[in-house]
Design an enzyme around this catalytic site. Structure first.
Site, PDB file in Angstrom:
ATOM      1  N   CYS A  68       0.857  -1.195   0.000  1.00  0.00           N
ATOM      2  CA  CYS A  68       0.000   0.000   0.000  1.00  0.00           C
ATOM      3  C   CYS A  68       0.899   1.253   0.000  1.00  0.00           C
ATOM      4  CB  CYS A  68      -0.907   0.004   1.229  1.00  0.00           C
ATOM      5  SG  CYS A  68      -1.739  -1.587   1.473  1.00  0.00           S
ATOM      6  N   CYS A 139     -12.986  -2.909  18.182  1.00  0.00           N
ATOM      7  CA  CYS A 139     -12.805  -2.866  16.732  1.00  0.00           C
ATOM      8  C   CYS A 139     -11.431  -3.464  16.413  1.00  0.00           C
ATOM      9  CB  CYS A 139     -12.875  -1.422  16.239  1.00  0.00           C
ATOM     10  SG  CYS A 139     -12.644  -1.262  14.446  1.00  0.00           S
ATOM     11  N   ARG A 271     -16.240   9.242  10.533  1.00  0.00           N
ATOM     12  CA  ARG A 271     -15.109   9.328  11.454  1.00  0.00           C
ATOM     13  C   ARG A 271     -14.018  10.208  10.861  1.00  0.00           C
ATOM     14  NH1 ARG A 271     -17.172   5.316  14.678  1.00  0.00           N
ATOM     15  NH2 ARG A 271     -15.644   5.661  16.286  1.00  0.00           N
TER      16      ARG A 271
HETATM   17 FE1  SF4 Z   1      -1.291  -2.082   3.653  1.00  0.00          FE
HETATM   18 FE2  SF4 Z   1      -2.296  -2.498   6.128  1.00  0.00          FE
HETATM   19 FE3  SF4 Z   1       0.019  -3.619   5.414  1.00  0.00          FE
HETATM   20 FE4  SF4 Z   1      -0.097  -0.989   5.723  1.00  0.00          FE
HETATM   21  S1  SF4 Z   1      -0.387  -2.496   7.305  1.00  0.00           S
HETATM   22  S2  SF4 Z   1       0.931  -2.083   4.041  1.00  0.00           S
HETATM   23  S3  SF4 Z   1      -2.181  -0.557   5.046  1.00  0.00           S
HETATM   24  S4  SF4 Z   1      -1.988  -4.022   4.519  1.00  0.00           S
END
Ligand code: SF4
Ligand code: SAM
Ligand code: DTB
Length: 337
Positions: A68, A139, A271
């Site tokens: 990501c 959560c 949020r």
């Molecule tokens: Fe992606 Fe979550 Fe891993 Fe960050 S922690 S690289 S947002 S999957």
């Protein structure tokens, strides 16, 4: 003026067939029309001076297999973040007690994982049980879930699962290559199917176009039912990530996104999530006026800074806000049924 904004109370009953053109007509309306309509609907369905305080904890930091482009926890990028193993549930419980003492009513635990592995499940289930027993809303955000895992989390007492769509389907491919949009939809369906409430939103300020923001909001508003929680994050710029150096979104554009969520997902709690550290009090006040009903409190999100508790107490005092009890989305659903 678009008919939606001329009669915002007509939107109080949720609808799930939003088109991009309709969402655009709301999002791009004159700012005062937009914000007036959002506040009108917000005070009809929610309590305008209540904002829930949630606390985040990174229960497993860094070394993540995913790529990501915004995230400093990915093993693909060198951000200098120190990786750590999964925390002990007893330590997590102690952190949750502190969170409660600091005024939080929801405790969100996040792990830098692609997916929840069977070997980690027992510790995760124990964390949920311990935090739930403190009387906090629970959560978790642990990446993708397989069949059966969501049911076991529900049985342990998990109230919400956070799994974001992040951005429009078109821009998504430029941000993440290691898991697909459909993977995310599948995990969300498992969460929903197990009776866990859904927390699903996205990140803005990642260099996307306005059309991508409208695309994201439309995708969220066509999830049926709507997510009970919709986190709108502003990118927290971390050096070493591919998205570092993205042009920050101007404040008014951010508020437009919040107000649009308010209007197209009337019962959801919006949020105001990552990115508050660099927002002025005035900008945050506009977000509350536009319908934001929750913030993360405490000086750290998962791994990046967040306003100090004292500065948030001052913000609440200045604006006359009170902490909200859990369950705002469910209350809104029954009020508009
Ligand atoms: Fe992606 Fe979550 Fe891993 Fe960050 S922690 S690289 S947002 S999957
Ligand atoms: N690894 C799991 C996953 O990605 O599903 C859970 C943890 S992940 C950190 C949870 C969410 O945090 C991401 O989906 C993303 O929306 C948000 N996030 C991560 N890094 C961010 C950043 N730098 N700025 C804003 N939001 C961020
Ligand atoms: C979400 O949408 N925002 C929160 C929560 N879900 C997990 C996380 C934001 C993380 C910001 C980057 C960090 O602190 O690591």
């Amino acid at each position: 003026m678009t008919a939606f904004l001329a009669d915002p109370l007509s939107l109080a009953k949720a609808r799930f067939d939003w088109t991009r053109d309709e969402v655009e007509s709301i999002h791009n309306a004159p700012f005062t029309d937009l914000i007036f309509a959002a506040q009108t609907l917000h005070r009809e369905v929610h309590q305008p001076n209540k904002v829930q305080k949630s606390r985040l904890l990174s229960i497993k930091t860094g070394g993540c297999a995913e790529d990501c482009g915004y995230c400093n926890q990915s093993a693909h990028f060198d951000t200098g973040l120190k990786a750590s193993k999964l925390m002990n549930p007893v330590v997590v419980e102690a952190k949750a007690r502190d969170a409660k003492a600091g005024g939080a009513t929801r405790f969100c635990m996040g792990a830098a994982w692609r997916e929840l592995k069977p070997r980690d499940e027992p510790a995760i289930l124990e964390m949920v049980k311990r935090v739930k027993a403190l009387g906090l809303e629970t959560c978790m955000t642990l990446g993708m879930l397989e069949d059966g895992q969501a049911e076991r989390l529900a049985e342990a007492g998990l109230d919400f699962y956070n799994h974001n769509l992040d951005t429009s389907p078109e821009y998504y491919k430029k941000i993440i290559t290691t898991r697909t949009w459909q993977d995310r939809i599948d995990t969300l369906a498992r969460v929903r199917g197990a009776g866990i409430q859904v927390c699903c939103g996205g990140i803005i300020g990642m260099g996307e176009d306005e059309a991508d923001r409208i695309g994201l909001l439309t995708e969220l508003a066509t999830l049926t039912p709507h997510p009970e929680s919709v986190p709108i994050n502003h990118l927290v710029d971390v050096e070493g990530t591919p998205l570092s150096g993205s042009k920050p979104l101007d404040g008014i554009a951010f508020v437009r996104a919040i107000a649009t969520v308010r209007l197209i997902m009337p019962q959801s709690v919006v949020r105001l999530s990552a990115g508050r550290e660099t927002m002025s009090q005035e900008l945050q006040a506009l977000c509350f006026l536009a319908g934001a009903g929750s913030v993360f409190v405490g000086d750290e999100l998962l791994t990046t800074p967040n306003p100090e508790l004292a500065s948030d107490s001052a913000l609440f005092e200045t604006l006359g806000l009170e902490g909200d009890e859990p369950g705002a989305a469910k209350r809104a659903q029954s009020a508009t049924a």
